[in-house]
Design an enzyme around this catalytic site. Structure first.
Site, mmCIF file in Angstrom:
data_model
loop_
_atom_site.group_PDB
_atom_site.id
_atom_site.type_symbol
_atom_site.label_atom_id
_atom_site.label_comp_id
_atom_site.label_asym_id
_atom_site.label_seq_id
_atom_site.Cartn_x
_atom_site.Cartn_y
_atom_site.Cartn_z
ATOM 1 N N ASN A 11 0.846 -1.194 0.000
ATOM 2 C CA ASN A 11 0.000 0.000 0.000
ATOM 3 C C ASN A 11 0.891 1.257 0.000
ATOM 4 O O ASN A 11 1.536 1.565 1.008
ATOM 5 C CB ASN A 11 -0.907 -0.067 1.247
ATOM 6 C CG ASN A 11 -1.900 1.080 1.319
ATOM 7 O OD1 ASN A 11 -1.561 2.211 1.010
ATOM 8 N ND2 ASN A 11 -3.111 0.778 1.756
ATOM 9 N N ASP A 76 -0.769 -3.273 10.329
ATOM 10 C CA ASP A 76 -2.101 -3.658 9.890
ATOM 11 C C ASP A 76 -3.095 -2.684 10.487
ATOM 12 O O ASP A 76 -3.048 -2.398 11.682
ATOM 13 C CB ASP A 76 -2.404 -5.087 10.333
ATOM 14 C CG ASP A 76 -3.391 -5.699 9.383
ATOM 15 O OD1 ASP A 76 -3.101 -5.748 8.174
ATOM 16 O OD2 ASP A 76 -4.484 -6.090 9.833
HETATM 17 P P1 ITT Z 1 -0.660 -4.050 3.352
HETATM 18 O O1 ITT Z 1 -0.059 -4.455 2.051
HETATM 19 O O2 ITT Z 1 0.284 -3.266 4.203
HETATM 20 O O3 ITT Z 1 -1.341 -5.169 4.113
HETATM 21 P P2 ITT Z 1 -3.403 -3.048 2.972
HETATM 22 O O4 ITT Z 1 -3.881 -2.052 1.941
HETATM 23 O O5 ITT Z 1 -3.908 -4.460 2.909
HETATM 24 O O6 ITT Z 1 -1.799 -2.979 2.943
HETATM 25 P P3 ITT Z 1 -4.377 -2.803 5.731
HETATM 26 O O7 ITT Z 1 -4.762 -4.254 5.752
HETATM 27 O O8 ITT Z 1 -3.526 -2.290 6.826
HETATM 28 O O9 ITT Z 1 -3.674 -2.385 4.355
HETATM 29 O O10 ITT Z 1 -5.662 -1.876 5.677
HETATM 30 C C1 ITT Z 1 -6.987 -2.366 5.586
HETATM 31 C C2 ITT Z 1 -7.822 -1.416 4.771
HETATM 32 O O11 ITT Z 1 -7.934 -0.177 5.480
HETATM 33 C C3 ITT Z 1 -7.253 -1.090 3.387
HETATM 34 O O12 ITT Z 1 -8.333 -1.000 2.485
HETATM 35 C C4 ITT Z 1 -6.612 0.274 3.579
HETATM 36 O O13 ITT Z 1 -6.637 1.045 2.384
HETATM 37 C C5 ITT Z 1 -7.491 0.895 4.662
HETATM 38 N N1 ITT Z 1 -6.682 1.795 5.485
HETATM 39 C C6 ITT Z 1 -5.611 1.476 6.252
HETATM 40 N N2 ITT Z 1 -5.072 2.573 6.793
HETATM 41 C C7 ITT Z 1 -5.810 3.620 6.355
HETATM 42 C C8 ITT Z 1 -5.744 5.010 6.523
HETATM 43 O O14 ITT Z 1 -4.790 5.579 7.245
HETATM 44 N N3 ITT Z 1 -6.645 5.777 5.896
HETATM 45 C C9 ITT Z 1 -7.613 5.229 5.139
HETATM 46 N N4 ITT Z 1 -7.745 3.919 4.914
HETATM 47 C C10 ITT Z 1 -6.857 3.121 5.505
#
Ligand code: ITT
Length: 222
Positions: A11, A76
């Site tokens: 991400n 996460d």
């Molecule tokens: P990884 O590769 O690091 O796992 P990910 O996109 O799967 O990245 P997460 O599981 O940590 O990230 O996040 C779960 C969801 O929440 C994902 O759709 C993110 O875009 C969203 N999210 C996480 N942090 C956020 C933030 O600071 N603002 C808005 N959305 C967020």
């Protein structure tokens, strides 16, 4: 002593925010690039379990230019909506990639009041981030929470994920969140994270708080 932190994430938004914070405290961040198909996100009931699983997986993908003393970071995060009993929570990734922000707004469309404070209370939610850092076979965990509420409509522009629909509570001068209706030293003035620039989001961010909590536990920081 190495100050290189390898962040396992696919991400780019999370990467940019972690880089921004860690650079200020003297660490350099490199993305640990792994084919996302090979990274398994367990459907666990809490974020700590997911973060620990990602650390174990990251250890299988140590890059060739990884030096002695380098660290591995995973993080996460999830959005927890009170009226939905914490949903999407650990399902945040799946929910975002399926129903998206418009689906989340639809799920909450009945929770609305002419009074903005009541609306904010009905639509209360928080982001939570768990950051885990591996260093020389030890794992340290940090946690950060950002309380606020879900907006009535999406405000795009900046940020990623759920940023367009999340309005954080104002913060007092010590960065403590205030309840709705109270104006603090720091405020997005009713804008979502998607409607403010990233410097402002960093003040409120669950991610920054999780990293502060984590790096405060590093032996050299005490
Ligand atoms: P990884 O590769 O690091 O796992 P990910 O996109 O799967 O990245 P997460 O599981 O940590 O990230 O996040 C779960 C969801 O929440 C994902 O759709 C993110 O875009 C969203 N999210 C996480 N942090 C956020 C933030 O600071 N603002 C808005 N959305 C967020």
């Amino acid at each position: 002593m190495s100050n290189t932190v390898w962040f396992l994430t696919g991400n780019q938004g999370k990467l940019a925010e972690a880089e921004h914070h860690l650079k200020q405290i003297g660490y350099s961040v490199r993305q640990l690039i792994v084919d996302q198909e090979l990274v398994y996100e367990p459907q666990a009931e809490n974020l700590v379990t997911v973060a620990k699983s990602k650390i174990n997986q990251a250890l299988n993908f140590i890059p060739s230019d990884f030096s002695d003393g380098d660290m591995i970071l995973v993080e996460d995060a999830g959005l927890f909506v009170d009226a939905l009993h914490g949903f999407p929570g650990v399902y945040s990734s799946f929910v975002h990639s399926t129903i998206g922000n418009s689906g989340m707004l639809r799920l909450l469309s009945h929770l609305n009041s002419a009074d903005p404070v009541s609306s904010a209370n009905l639509r209360s939610a928080h982001f939570k981030a768990i950051a885990a850092l591996w260093k020389s076979d030890e794992v340290i965990i940090g946690e950060g929470i950002c309380p606020g509420h879900i907006s009535l409509e999406a405000m795009e522009g900046n940020g990623f994920g759920y940023d367009p629909i999340f309005i954080p509570y104002d913060l007092d001068a010590e960065l403590n969140p205030l309840s709705p209706g109270n104006y603090g030293e720091f405020s997005t003035h009713g804008k979502t994270f998607g409607g403010v620039d990233s410097e402002i989001k960093q003040k409120f961010s669950h991610r920054t708080k999780a990293l502060i909590d984590l790096f405060n536990q590093m032996p050299s920081a005490s």
